[in-house]
Design a protein around this motif. Structure first.
Motif, PDB file in Angstrom:
ATOM      1  N   UNK A   3       0.783  -1.218  -0.177  1.00 53.74           N
ATOM      2  CA  UNK A   3       0.033   0.047  -0.119  1.00 53.74           C
ATOM      3  C   UNK A   3       0.822   1.270  -0.055  1.00 53.74           C
ATOM      4  N   UNK A   4       0.498   2.280  -0.596  1.00 53.54           N
ATOM      5  CA  UNK A   4       1.218   3.559  -0.853  1.00 53.54           C
ATOM      6  C   UNK A   4       0.959   4.484   0.307  1.00 53.54           C
ATOM      7  N   UNK A   5       1.966   5.343   0.639  1.00 54.08           N
ATOM      8  CA  UNK A   5       1.856   6.132   1.864  1.00 54.08           C
ATOM      9  C   UNK A   5       1.800   7.595   1.228  1.00 54.08           C
ATOM     10  N   UNK A   6       1.247   8.593   2.140  1.00 53.99           N
ATOM     11  CA  UNK A   6       0.762   9.895   1.480  1.00 53.99           C
ATOM     12  C   UNK A   6       1.140  10.734   2.721  1.00 53.99           C
ATOM     13  N   UNK A   7       1.566  12.032   2.173  1.00 55.07           N
ATOM     14  CA  UNK A   7       2.034  12.877   3.315  1.00 55.07           C
ATOM     15  C   UNK A   7       0.714  13.822   3.635  1.00 55.07           C
ATOM     16  N   UNK A   8       0.505  13.807   5.145  1.00 50.44           N
ATOM     17  CA  UNK A   8      -0.919  14.478   5.714  1.00 50.44           C
ATOM     18  C   UNK A   8      -0.306  15.514   6.503  1.00 50.44           C
ATOM     19  N   UNK A   9       0.803  15.664   6.918  1.00 49.17           N
ATOM     20  CA  UNK A   9       1.189  16.693   7.881  1.00 49.17           C
ATOM     21  C   UNK A   9       2.810  17.173   7.503  1.00 49.17           C
ATOM     22  N   UNK A  10       2.954  18.489   7.429  1.00 45.53           N
ATOM     23  CA  UNK A  10       4.448  18.862   7.284  1.00 45.53           C
ATOM     24  C   UNK A  10       4.685  19.971   8.325  1.00 45.53           C
ATOM     25  N   UNK A  11       6.031  19.757   8.714  1.00 51.06           N
ATOM     26  CA  UNK A  11       6.552  21.172  10.060  1.00 51.06           C
ATOM     27  C   UNK A  11       8.186  21.292   9.679  1.00 51.06           C
ATOM     28  N   UNK A  12       8.253  22.237  10.174  1.00 60.47           N
ATOM     29  CA  UNK A  12       9.857  22.455  10.035  1.00 60.47           C
ATOM     30  C   UNK A  12      10.427  22.143  11.392  1.00 60.47           C
ATOM     31  N   UNK A  47       9.856  18.356   8.112  1.00 55.02           N
ATOM     32  CA  UNK A  47       9.756  16.922   8.622  1.00 55.02           C
ATOM     33  C   UNK A  47       8.319  16.539   8.087  1.00 55.02           C
ATOM     34  N   UNK A  48       8.021  15.494   7.746  1.00 58.66           N
ATOM     35  CA  UNK A  48       6.697  15.295   7.169  1.00 58.66           C
ATOM     36  C   UNK A  48       6.206  14.004   7.684  1.00 58.66           C
ATOM     37  N   UNK A  49       4.849  13.836   8.184  1.00 56.54           N
ATOM     38  CA  UNK A  49       4.228  12.777   8.532  1.00 56.54           C
ATOM     39  C   UNK A  49       3.372  12.040   7.459  1.00 56.54           C
ATOM     40  N   UNK A  50       3.489  10.812   7.306  1.00 58.29           N
ATOM     41  CA  UNK A  50       2.994  10.012   6.036  1.00 58.29           C
ATOM     42  C   UNK A  50       1.992   8.871   6.767  1.00 58.29           C
TER      43      UNK A  50
END
Length: 73
Positions: A3-12, A47-50
């Motif tokens: 299954x693929x993953x997708x970015x849902x959140x991004x922060x510095x 930094x990304x949350x996937x």
């Protein structure tokens, strides 16, 4: 089939990404952190949350309900 993953959140800031990952995990949505910051210049990149693509819609709701994490201090 993977299954693929997708970015849902991004922060510095790593701490904000860690908190969001934990909030997603509390709602039983597996999440991973992808650090795209430059190791020599940490102020460059994010930094990304996937999450899994199948969890993306539910994860977006959780992120939206926790938008205060991305507000400047």
């Amino acid at each position: 089939m993977e299954e693929s993953w997708k970015r849902v959140f991004r922060s510095e800031r790593l701490i904000r990404a860690e908190i969001m990952r934990e909030k997603l995990e509390q709602e039983e949505i597996p999440a991973v952190i992808l650090n795209k910051q430059d190791s020599s210049y940490p102020f460059l990149g994010n930094i990304e949350v996937h999450v899994r693509t199948s969890d993306f819609d539910n994860a977006q709701i959780i992120v939206k309900n926790n938008e205060s994490l991305e507000q400047p201090e």
